[in-house]
Design an enzyme around this catalytic site. Structure first.
Site, mmCIF file in Angstrom:
data_model
loop_
_atom_site.group_PDB
_atom_site.id
_atom_site.type_symbol
_atom_site.label_atom_id
_atom_site.label_comp_id
_atom_site.label_asym_id
_atom_site.label_seq_id
_atom_site.Cartn_x
_atom_site.Cartn_y
_atom_site.Cartn_z
ATOM 1 N N ASP A 60 -8.774 -2.866 -7.774
ATOM 2 C CA ASP A 60 -8.323 -1.854 -6.825
ATOM 3 C C ASP A 60 -8.901 -0.519 -7.265
ATOM 4 O O ASP A 60 -8.470 0.058 -8.265
ATOM 5 C CB ASP A 60 -6.791 -1.810 -6.814
ATOM 6 C CG ASP A 60 -6.230 -0.924 -5.706
ATOM 7 O OD1 ASP A 60 -6.913 0.040 -5.308
ATOM 8 O OD2 ASP A 60 -5.103 -1.196 -5.263
ATOM 9 N N CYS A 106 0.844 -1.193 0.000
ATOM 10 C CA CYS A 106 0.000 0.000 0.000
ATOM 11 C C CYS A 106 0.883 1.249 0.000
ATOM 12 O O CYS A 106 1.608 1.493 -0.959
ATOM 13 C CB CYS A 106 -0.950 -0.067 1.195
ATOM 14 S SG CYS A 106 -2.121 1.290 1.350
ATOM 15 N N HIS A 130 -7.744 -3.883 -3.632
ATOM 16 C CA HIS A 130 -6.589 -3.359 -2.909
ATOM 17 C C HIS A 130 -6.379 -4.172 -1.633
ATOM 18 O O HIS A 130 -7.319 -4.725 -1.070
ATOM 19 C CB HIS A 130 -6.845 -1.890 -2.548
ATOM 20 C CG HIS A 130 -5.651 -1.193 -1.989
ATOM 21 N ND1 HIS A 130 -4.570 -0.836 -2.750
ATOM 22 C CD2 HIS A 130 -5.358 -0.794 -0.717
ATOM 23 C CE1 HIS A 130 -3.670 -0.238 -2.003
ATOM 24 N NE2 HIS A 130 -4.126 -0.203 -0.755
#
Length: 291
Positions: free
Chosen positions: A226, A169, A261
């Protein structure tokens, strides 16, 4: 979002300020509240049998920062993997990732990148973590702290000639930047890190801007669903890499079409076991190839 329980909150250390102005002088226990609810039934826990594991202090330009280190006990000249946190800081999942790499024979170390800016563990909203901490962290500070961490690792059982980085991330973006920063780096694996975006005084470049300057090849692991990192930006990065250095051209992407994600974060609802396992295997192969 579920309200955090008093029991969980009691596991988190108080926010302290030392004389140098560091807000986090030790690592958190448990998970950052904003990351919840923690999916206890899927959390992977790696034991410390055969490992030297725990918190260490990394000397940096203006003091020390805490870090989590895991390595095979009694071993030296180990390939070293810098592990860069999500937006939530160095919590239990990031520590466990370090232990997973240590079980594979690496020295893995995760420095707390927000030590000067604050402790994310108390926040219940991602937006607050960004506004109060993340958006105040200069990229130059992060690069310097990672250099200091690599130096510490080299003096404590790591092989400076076999240095790699991985991150998730927020940390995935840092992987790209650091791979353009450190000429001693051999490889990187970026998990769903942002590739394009706005620039300012603290973030003077985005990965797409420095793609051609890669000093180590990076494997990008991304989710096709995502919503924060469109596949179009992955394609944009691919194009930028093709006209760069040899390491840039050697970089590669794998996009898992059905993954969101944070598909590797086994403590969150976003976890996708099949894609996470395959991507972990790909990361291992990447490091084995270059380290």
């Amino acid at each position: 979002m579920n309200k955090p329980s008093p029991e969980f909150d009691s596991l988190l250390p108080p926010l302290t300020l030392n004389r140098r102005g560091f807000l986090a002088t030790s690592l958190m226990s448990g998970f950052t509240l904003a990351a919840g609810p923690v999916m206890a039934q899927t959390v992977i826990t790696t034991d410390t049998n055969g490992l030297t594991a725990g918190e260490v202090k990394i000397p940096v330009a203006d003091g020390t920062i805490p870090a989590y280190r895991a390595a095979p006990a009694g071993k030296t000249n180990l390939g070293t993997i810098l592990v860069v946190q999500e937006i939530f800081g160095v919590h239990e999942h990031i520590k466990d990732v370090c232990r997973r790499f240590a079980k594979l024979g690496y020295l893995a170390i995760a420095p707390e990148m927000y030590a000067r800016q604050g402790d994310p563990s108390k926040f219940t909203e991602n937006a607050k973590i960004f506004s109060e901490i993340v958006n105040k962290v200069p990229d130059a500070q992060v690069m310097s702290d990672l250099d200091a961490t690599a130096k510490w690792a080299a003096a404590n059982g790591g092989d400076p000639k076999r240095l790699a980085i991985t991150g998730f991330c927020w940390g995935g973006r840092i992987v790209w930047l650091y791979s353009a920063h450190n000429p001693n780096l051999k490889a990187g694996v970026a998990w769903y890190g942002r590739l394009v975006g706005d620039k300012d005084a603290l973030r003077t470049s985005q990965p797409v801007d420095i793609a051609g300057q890669m000093k180590a090849p990076v494997l990008g692991l991304y989710g096709g669903k995502d919503t924060g990192i469109p596949v179009a930006t992955v394609d944009q990065m691919k194009t930028a890499l093709t006209s760069g250095s040899a390491a840039a051209k050697a970089s590669s992407f794998i996009v898992y079409p059905e993954a969101p994600h944070a598909f590797h974060a086994d403590y969150r609802p976003s976890y996708r076991a099949t894609e996470a396992k395959e991507a972990w295997d790909k990361a291992q192969a990447w490091f084995k190839k270059y380290l």
